[in-house]
Design an enzyme around this catalytic site. Sequence first.
Site, PDB file in Angstrom:
ATOM      1  N   ASN A  79       4.631   5.032   8.741  1.00 68.89           N
ATOM      2  CA  ASN A  79       3.437   4.647   7.980  1.00 68.89           C
ATOM      3  C   ASN A  79       2.817   3.340   8.457  1.00 68.89           C
ATOM      4  O   ASN A  79       1.617   3.131   8.280  1.00 68.89           O
ATOM      5  CB  ASN A  79       3.833   4.538   6.498  1.00 68.89           C
TER       6      ASN A  79
ATOM      7  N   PHE B 110      -5.579  -2.248   3.247  1.00 68.22           N
ATOM      8  CA  PHE B 110      -6.075  -1.813   4.552  1.00 68.22           C
ATOM      9  C   PHE B 110      -7.396  -2.496   4.935  1.00 68.22           C
ATOM     10  O   PHE B 110      -7.539  -3.022   6.057  1.00 68.22           O
ATOM     11  CB  PHE B 110      -6.245  -0.285   4.523  1.00 68.22           C
TER      12      PHE B 110
ATOM     13  N   TYR C  33      -9.654   2.530  16.266  1.00 67.46           N
ATOM     14  CA  TYR C  33      -8.801   3.014  15.168  1.00 67.46           C
ATOM     15  C   TYR C  33      -8.768   4.547  15.150  1.00 67.46           C
ATOM     16  O   TYR C  33      -7.695   5.148  15.037  1.00 67.46           O
ATOM     17  CB  TYR C  33      -9.302   2.469  13.820  1.00 67.46           C
TER      18      TYR C  33
ATOM     19  N   GLY D 116       0.774  -1.236   0.000  1.00 64.95           N
ATOM     20  CA  GLY D 116       0.000   0.000   0.000  1.00 64.95           C
ATOM     21  C   GLY D 116       0.807   1.289   0.000  1.00 64.95           C
ATOM     22  O   GLY D 116       1.734   1.477  -0.804  1.00 64.95           O
TER      23      GLY D 116
ATOM     24  N   SER E 139      -4.669  10.036   9.508  1.00 63.53           N
ATOM     25  CA  SER E 139      -5.885   9.647   8.774  1.00 63.53           C
ATOM     26  C   SER E 139      -6.981  10.665   9.055  1.00 63.53           C
ATOM     27  O   SER E 139      -6.989  11.315  10.110  1.00 63.53           O
ATOM     28  CB  SER E 139      -6.362   8.272   9.237  1.00 63.53           C
TER      29      SER E 139
HETATM   30  P1  NDP Z   1      -1.757  -1.795   3.965  1.00 61.69           P
HETATM   31  O1  NDP Z   1      -2.431  -2.861   4.757  1.00 61.69           O
HETATM   32  O2  NDP Z   1      -1.704  -1.940   2.499  1.00 61.69           O
HETATM   33  O3  NDP Z   1      -0.258  -1.585   4.518  1.00 61.69           O
HETATM   34  C1  NDP Z   1      -0.003  -1.554   5.907  1.00 61.69           C
HETATM   35  C2  NDP Z   1       1.495  -1.704   6.113  1.00 61.69           C
HETATM   36  O4  NDP Z   1       1.751  -1.636   7.522  1.00 61.69           O
HETATM   37  C3  NDP Z   1       2.031  -3.013   5.608  1.00 61.69           C
HETATM   38  O5  NDP Z   1       3.259  -2.802   4.957  1.00 61.69           O
HETATM   39  C4  NDP Z   1       2.252  -3.825   6.866  1.00 61.69           C
HETATM   40  O6  NDP Z   1       3.357  -4.688   6.704  1.00 61.69           O
HETATM   41  C5  NDP Z   1       2.609  -2.707   7.853  1.00 61.69           C
HETATM   42  N1  NDP Z   1       2.425  -3.140   9.224  1.00 61.69           N
HETATM   43  C6  NDP Z   1       1.279  -3.483   9.841  1.00 61.69           C
HETATM   44  N2  NDP Z   1       1.536  -3.885  11.091  1.00 61.69           N
HETATM   45  C7  NDP Z   1       2.877  -3.809  11.270  1.00 61.69           C
HETATM   46  C8  NDP Z   1       3.747  -4.122  12.331  1.00 61.69           C
HETATM   47  N3  NDP Z   1       3.298  -4.594  13.504  1.00 61.69           N
HETATM   48  N4  NDP Z   1       5.076  -3.912  12.164  1.00 61.69           N
HETATM   49  C9  NDP Z   1       5.542  -3.440  10.992  1.00 61.69           C
HETATM   50  N5  NDP Z   1       4.765  -3.128   9.938  1.00 61.69           N
HETATM   51  C10 NDP Z   1       3.452  -3.329  10.086  1.00 61.69           C
HETATM   52  O7  NDP Z   1      -2.502  -0.448   4.362  1.00 61.69           O
HETATM   53  P2  NDP Z   1      -2.211   1.086   3.973  1.00 61.69           P
HETATM   54  O8  NDP Z   1      -1.089   1.203   3.048  1.00 61.69           O
HETATM   55  O9  NDP Z   1      -3.506   1.661   3.584  1.00 61.69           O
HETATM   56  O10 NDP Z   1      -1.835   1.665   5.408  1.00 61.69           O
HETATM   57  C11 NDP Z   1      -0.669   2.432   5.651  1.00 61.69           C
HETATM   58  C12 NDP Z   1      -0.989   3.504   6.665  1.00 61.69           C
HETATM   59  O11 NDP Z   1      -1.938   4.394   6.100  1.00 61.69           O
HETATM   60  C13 NDP Z   1      -1.592   3.008   7.975  1.00 61.69           C
HETATM   61  O12 NDP Z   1      -1.009   3.714   9.046  1.00 61.69           O
HETATM   62  C14 NDP Z   1      -3.065   3.362   7.833  1.00 61.69           C
HETATM   63  O13 NDP Z   1      -3.672   3.535   9.082  1.00 61.69           O
HETATM   64  C15 NDP Z   1      -2.960   4.651   7.051  1.00 61.69           C
HETATM   65  N6  NDP Z   1      -4.145   5.088   6.337  1.00 61.69           N
HETATM   66  C16 NDP Z   1      -4.750   4.262   5.430  1.00 61.69           C
HETATM   67  C17 NDP Z   1      -5.872   4.712   4.743  1.00 61.69           C
HETATM   68  C18 NDP Z   1      -6.624   3.845   3.795  1.00 61.69           C
HETATM   69  O14 NDP Z   1      -7.798   4.151   3.488  1.00 61.69           O
HETATM   70  N7  NDP Z   1      -6.027   2.788   3.254  1.00 61.69           N
HETATM   71  C19 NDP Z   1      -6.388   6.062   4.962  1.00 61.69           C
HETATM   72  C20 NDP Z   1      -5.681   6.823   5.955  1.00 61.69           C
HETATM   73  C21 NDP Z   1      -4.592   6.345   6.586  1.00 61.69           C
HETATM   74  P3  NDP Z   1       3.472  -6.188   7.268  1.00 61.69           P
HETATM   75  O15 NDP Z   1       2.090  -6.751   7.341  1.00 61.69           O
HETATM   76  O16 NDP Z   1       4.356  -6.867   6.261  1.00 61.69           O
HETATM   77  O17 NDP Z   1       4.142  -6.029   8.590  1.00 61.69           O
HETATM   78  C1  8X3 Z   2      -8.316   4.772   6.887  1.00 60.33           C
HETATM   79  C2  8X3 Z   2      -9.470   5.488   6.321  1.00 60.33           C
HETATM   80  O1  8X3 Z   2     -11.943   6.005   6.692  1.00 60.33           O
HETATM   81  O2  8X3 Z   2     -11.264   3.677   6.613  1.00 60.33           O
HETATM   82  O3  8X3 Z   2      -7.660   5.566   7.815  1.00 60.33           O
HETATM   83  O4  8X3 Z   2     -10.728   5.032   8.525  1.00 60.33           O
HETATM   84  S1  8X3 Z   2     -10.905   5.025   7.093  1.00 60.33           S
END
Ligand code: NDP
Ligand code: 8X3
Length: 250
Positions: free
Chosen positions: A85, A188, A151, A15, A138
């Site tokens: 992130n 996510f 969350y 992501g 977020s």
């Molecule tokens: P993804 O699930 O695609 O990616 C999440 C990443 O976080 C993965 O690389 C995962 O790697 C890593 N991760 C999770 N837990 C751990 C851990 N314990 N240690 C190390 N790495 C970890 O989701 P997104 O790319 O969407 O999320 C990235 C960020 O963006 C998050 O903080 C999320 O809250 C935020 N966000 C996302 C939004 C959305 O709508 N998608 C909107 C707003 C914010 P691995 O599992 O290999 O450890």
């Molecule tokens: C991730 C976006 O709206 O699903 O932070 O919480 S939302």
Amino acid sequence: MLVDATVVVTGASSGIGAACAEAFAAVGARLVICARRSDRLRDLAERLPTEVHPVALDVRDRAAVDAAFAALPTQWRDVDVLVNNAGLAAGLAPLQDGDPDDWDVTIDTNVKGLLYVTRAVVPAMVARGAGHVVNVGSIAGREAYPGGAVYCATKAAVDRITRALRMDLLGTGVRVSTVDPGLVETEFSVVRFAGDRDRADAVYRGMTPLTADDVAEAVVWVADRPAHVQVAEVVLLPTDQASATRVARR
Ligand code: NDP
Ligand code: 8X3
């Protein structure tokens, strides 16, 4: 300005984090990429055009975080940009029905993990009088929504950590920013719904969400401002989203 900069990205296996690694590499930065899934990190490292140092790391494990950053080879220690992130949401149950194990994993990753990594990386930035912490917050940190109590609380915590850290680092030359996206289609929601792809797809049905690349572009823009410019916060929404709960669907 980011050519040859050393950038640490947590959660780089998927992501937004993977897109950030690609976007920073595209402008010439060298990358320390962290996540638990080392196979994904290896694949990403092979794709990136610049020097990469993959670190398999669970940000919830404080001792492992400390050890990983203490063990960085000398040429990777002067971190210019830290992108905090790594994060997730586990579940979307109303609080009264929620699973405390889901709360633990969400809080431990999004809040404590971010703190551990920041604590491990920032002192060297202060010593050098330069650096930049970019947190991925977020819209959920700015508003609440049903089923999002934990969350949303973690992302509100990220917002407060961002603001307080900016005060703690005032006068050191180290910048602190947050990039707060709305709906971004990544893994996510698949993670949130424990692999239920139909439920995950429904989150983005009938609307056009942001892509991970959209967010990465904002993160790189924030990091690429001149040293005297500190972008405090960026809120990035899809055109089809007006708030955490108001989404236009066709
Ligand atoms: P993804 O699930 O695609 O990616 C999440 C990443 O976080 C993965 O690389 C995962 O790697 C890593 N991760 C999770 N837990 C751990 C851990 N314990 N240690 C190390 N790495 C970890 O989701 P997104 O790319 O969407 O999320 C990235 C960020 O963006 C998050 O903080 C999320 O809250 C935020 N966000 C996302 C939004 C959305 O709508 N998608 C909107 C707003 C914010 P691995 O599992 O290999 O450890
Ligand atoms: C991730 C976006 O709206 O699903 O932070 O919480 S939302």
